[in-house]
Write a protein that holds these residues in place. Structure first.
Motif, PDB file in Angstrom:
ATOM      1  N   UNK A 194      12.258   0.220  -2.360  1.00 32.14           N
ATOM      2  CA  UNK A 194      12.711   1.190  -3.354  1.00 32.14           C
ATOM      3  C   UNK A 194      14.232   1.225  -3.429  1.00 32.14           C
ATOM      4  N   UNK A 195      14.895   1.308  -2.275  1.00 34.13           N
ATOM      5  CA  UNK A 195      16.362   1.224  -2.247  1.00 34.13           C
ATOM      6  C   UNK A 195      16.801  -0.167  -2.699  1.00 34.13           C
ATOM      7  N   UNK A 196      16.011  -1.188  -2.320  1.00 31.20           N
ATOM      8  CA  UNK A 196      16.326  -2.559  -2.703  1.00 31.20           C
ATOM      9  C   UNK A 196      16.318  -2.762  -4.201  1.00 31.20           C
ATOM     10  N   UNK A 198      23.274   0.252  -1.924  1.00 26.13           N
ATOM     11  CA  UNK A 198      24.423  -0.578  -2.270  1.00 26.13           C
ATOM     12  C   UNK A 198      25.784   0.079  -2.244  1.00 26.13           C
ATOM     13  N   UNK A 199      25.906   1.285  -1.684  1.00 26.39           N
ATOM     14  CA  UNK A 199      27.200   1.964  -1.640  1.00 26.39           C
ATOM     15  C   UNK A 199      28.257   1.193  -0.881  1.00 26.39           C
ATOM     16  N   UNK A 200      27.893   0.684   0.301  1.00 24.44           N
ATOM     17  CA  UNK A 200      28.836  -0.090   1.105  1.00 24.44           C
ATOM     18  C   UNK A 200      29.231  -1.376   0.380  1.00 24.44           C
ATOM     19  N   UNK A 201      28.264  -2.088  -0.151  1.00 22.06           N
ATOM     20  CA  UNK A 201      28.542  -3.357  -0.828  1.00 22.06           C
ATOM     21  C   UNK A 201      29.426  -3.158  -2.059  1.00 22.06           C
ATOM     22  N   UNK A 231       5.082  -6.061  -8.628  1.00 23.55           N
ATOM     23  CA  UNK A 231       4.840  -4.622  -8.775  1.00 23.55           C
ATOM     24  C   UNK A 231       4.308  -4.017  -7.476  1.00 23.55           C
ATOM     25  N   UNK A 232       3.373  -4.720  -6.834  1.00 26.87           N
ATOM     26  CA  UNK A 232       2.809  -4.239  -5.570  1.00 26.87           C
ATOM     27  C   UNK A 232       3.847  -4.292  -4.454  1.00 26.87           C
ATOM     28  N   UNK A 233       4.677  -5.302  -4.466  1.00 24.47           N
ATOM     29  CA  UNK A 233       5.727  -5.422  -3.440  1.00 24.47           C
ATOM     30  C   UNK A 233       6.707  -4.251  -3.511  1.00 24.47           C
ATOM     31  N   UNK A 234       7.015  -3.813  -4.715  1.00 26.94           N
ATOM     32  CA  UNK A 234       7.994  -2.741  -4.890  1.00 26.94           C
ATOM     33  C   UNK A 234       7.483  -1.382  -4.411  1.00 26.94           C
ATOM     34  N   UNK A 267      17.558  -9.647   0.971  1.00 32.02           N
ATOM     35  CA  UNK A 267      16.348  -9.914   1.746  1.00 32.02           C
ATOM     36  C   UNK A 267      15.700  -8.587   2.077  1.00 32.02           C
ATOM     37  N   UNK A 268      14.525  -8.351   1.520  1.00 35.17           N
ATOM     38  CA  UNK A 268      13.819  -7.082   1.732  1.00 35.17           C
ATOM     39  C   UNK A 268      12.887  -7.215   2.928  1.00 35.17           C
ATOM     40  N   UNK A 269      13.053  -6.312   3.875  1.00 30.48           N
ATOM     41  CA  UNK A 269      12.156  -6.323   5.021  1.00 30.48           C
ATOM     42  C   UNK A 269      12.827  -5.931   6.317  1.00 30.48           C
ATOM     43  N   UNK A 270      12.036  -5.921   7.367  1.00 32.84           N
ATOM     44  CA  UNK A 270      12.441  -5.509   8.711  1.00 32.84           C
ATOM     45  C   UNK A 270      13.512  -6.452   9.271  1.00 32.84           C
ATOM     46  N   UNK A 271      14.600  -5.885   9.758  1.00 30.37           N
ATOM     47  CA  UNK A 271      15.679  -6.692  10.329  1.00 30.37           C
ATOM     48  C   UNK A 271      15.190  -7.533  11.509  1.00 30.37           C
TER      49      UNK A 271
END
Length: 534
Positions: free
Chosen positions: A38-40, A16-19, A78-81, A107-111
């Motif tokens: 994890x970053x999310x 989130x540095x840019x945001x 928990x498993x998703x994280x 939105x977490x996931x592959x672009x």
């Protein structure tokens, strides 16, 4: 009267540095995308005010964080994280079906899965276009990206800039902001030909109707306590660029960009013939006068006035102390907390300031690095030669002992571990031989200089103070990156083994981030340009 916030989409959002910086510059997040959960988790906690660990403990689903794809259902947060994001992209579960699932969320996931969703849902794309997005930003891996030739099929990263450009072509923001490492300007060879990734990325955006302006800058010129060179690309939608050029009609940067745009547009079928001499990026070291806030961001610091390590972290040198945000009222830390203010946390304690434990040999080695920082260059080189087992002349050994005898080194004997001055060069040599390492990138901070660029690996840098024989804490590294003290990094602190391939722990989150102060300067420049052409 408060000015209206501009709309912003963030891809490759990281922690989130840019945001954070763009929000301070007057942008409001429309949605963000990040591969790593994890970053999310850190992004969600600080940017979206959503505590995912709290949701896990309460056994409820995330509200503002949606998974593009996962092998686990929404109820299995928990498993998703902890899911491997590369395996998640093949999962059968998805949280996004319409614009409401996207707007205001992470939105977490592959672009590429996001791109697939947008390709298959033109009505969602149409709705996003109606929002008139002002800015699309992100930092995709670009070092081996080229539009021509065969790409490495097993290297997914090499295709990511193209995905970024394609999303730009779909949602049609007014401006694009791309941030990347200095290495993007170094040539690489593919199919026997030399390519420049920065040039190839520039072409990719032209093909989507955007006019690029490229620069190489350094975070230290924008108040960041780090000597961090960065490649930045602004790309303006053609109609927006035309308006800007009408205002700055004789600007050399815009002339070169217009010529490049025309050349690429007219030679779509022969892009490989457009070489590096066809375009130019402007380096802040060579063209400082161009960084005046008109087209390129304005310098806020000049040589001799950069923020040093001691200014950045001197007030939080001791660990085990409960530093409170409302007690940090002076200096660099206070400035960051005021610049990126968050009222709800002003009285709380700063987090992520736990030290790592070190053995005697590591501490003794760190003290050696601290001491040789004080040596003149020639003698420092001789000290490193001694440390790495190279031959050192008798004359140099005498000079080395003369210098070492002025400082306390860190020894271990029957009385335990302690500081003292060496008695002779033989004693120094014995100490050095007892603390070998294979890591020759290790060094100590210089207290009166900005931190070095690469801080993603915590073992590479140790503190500058003789009483502080340790690596940086996550909080100290965050200070160097210009994060405010209330910004809390979540998930695991470090990782290792095979998990390194997909996990993004706190140290990596900090090191990979765009410095918020730099993002703020970039955002303010873009906002000023968009305001001028209204």
């Amino acid at each position: 009267m408060k000015s209206k916030k501009l709309k912003h989409i963030e891809l490759f959002a990281g922690c989130g540095g840019m945001s954070l910086g763009l929000e301070a510059a007057g942008f409001q997040l429309f949605f963000a995308n990040e591969l790593s959960p994890m970053a999310g988790e850190t992004f969600a906690y600080n940017i979206l005010d959503e505590d995912l660990q709290e949701k896990v403990s309460e056994n409820i689903s995330a509200k503002n964080v949606k998974w593009i794809r996962s092998n686990f259902s929404k109820s299995m947060l928990s498993e998703r994280l902890r899911e491997n994001p590369f395996k998640a992209s093949e999962g059968k579960f998805t949280d996004i079906n319409n614009l409401q699932d996207i707007k205001g969320n992470l939105l977490v996931g592959d672009i590429d899965k996001l791109l697939e969703f947008l390709d298959n849902n033109p009505e969602v794309v149409s709705e996003i276009q109606k929002e008139k997005i002002d800015l699309l930003s992100g930092g995709p891996p670009c070092q081996s990206f080229s539009l021509a030739g065969k790409r490495e099929k097993d290297n997914h990263k090499n295709l990511l800039p193209l995905s970024f450009a394609r999303i730009a072509g779909l949602v049609k923001p007014k401006v694009i902001l791309l941030e990347n490492v200095k290495g993007i300007t170094s040539p690489f060879t593919e199919d026997g030909e030399k390519h420049y990734a920065w040039l190839e990325v520039s072409k990719a955006f032209v093909l989507q109707g955007y006019v690029p302006v490229c620069m190489m800058l350094n975070s230290k010129y924008f108040g960041v306590a780090q000597n961090r060179p960065r490649f930045i690309l602004f790309a303006f939608r053609f109609d927006v660029f035309t308006k800007i050029k009408a205002i700055y009609s004789d600007n050399v940067l815009l002339e070169k960009s217009a010529d490049f745009f025309e050349k690429v547009t007219q030679n779509r079928e022969t892009l490989s013939n457009i070489k590096e001499e066809s375009f130019k990026y402007f380096d802040i070291e060579d063209f400082p006068k161009l960084f005046n806030g008109e087209i390129l961001p304005k310098l806020t610091r000049t040589a001799g006035k950069f923020v040093s390590a001691i200014e950045a972290i001197g007030d939080i040198r001791r660990t085990g102390v409960n530093y409170r945000l409302d007690k940090i009222t002076n200096g660099y830390g206070s400035m960051l907390n005021d610049t990126f203010r968050k009222e709800s946390v002003q009285g709380s304690e700063i987090k992520n300031h736990d030290p790592r434990e070190h053995t005697f040999s590591v501490k003794a080695r760190f003290r050696f690095y601290q001491v040789i920082n004080e040596f003149q260059n020639g003698l420092r080189r001789s000290a490193i030669d001694l440390f790495t087992g190279r031959d050192v002349s008798e004359e140099k050994l005498e000079r080395l002992f003369e210098e070492f005898s002025k400082y306390n080194l860190y020894f271990k004997d029957n009385q335990g571990e302690h500081y003292r001055r060496p008695k002779n060069i033989h004693e120094v040599d014995l100490l050095i031989k007892s603390i070998p390492t294979k890591k020759h990138s290790q060094r100590a901070l210089h207290e009166f200089e900005p931190a070095p660029a690469q801080l993603t690996i915590p073992d590479d840098i140790c503190h500058y103070h003789m009483e502080t024989l340790r690596t940086m804490t996550v909080r100290e590294m965050a200070r160097f990156q210009s994060f405010p003290d209330w910004f809390e990094f979540r998930s695991k602190v470090t990782t290792g083994g095979i998990s390194r391939k997909f996990e993004v722990p706190q140290y990596t989150q900090v090191g990979n981030a765009v410095p918020p102060l730099l993002a703020k300067s970039l955002g303010e420049t873009i906002k000023r340009l968009l305001t001028r052409i209204k």
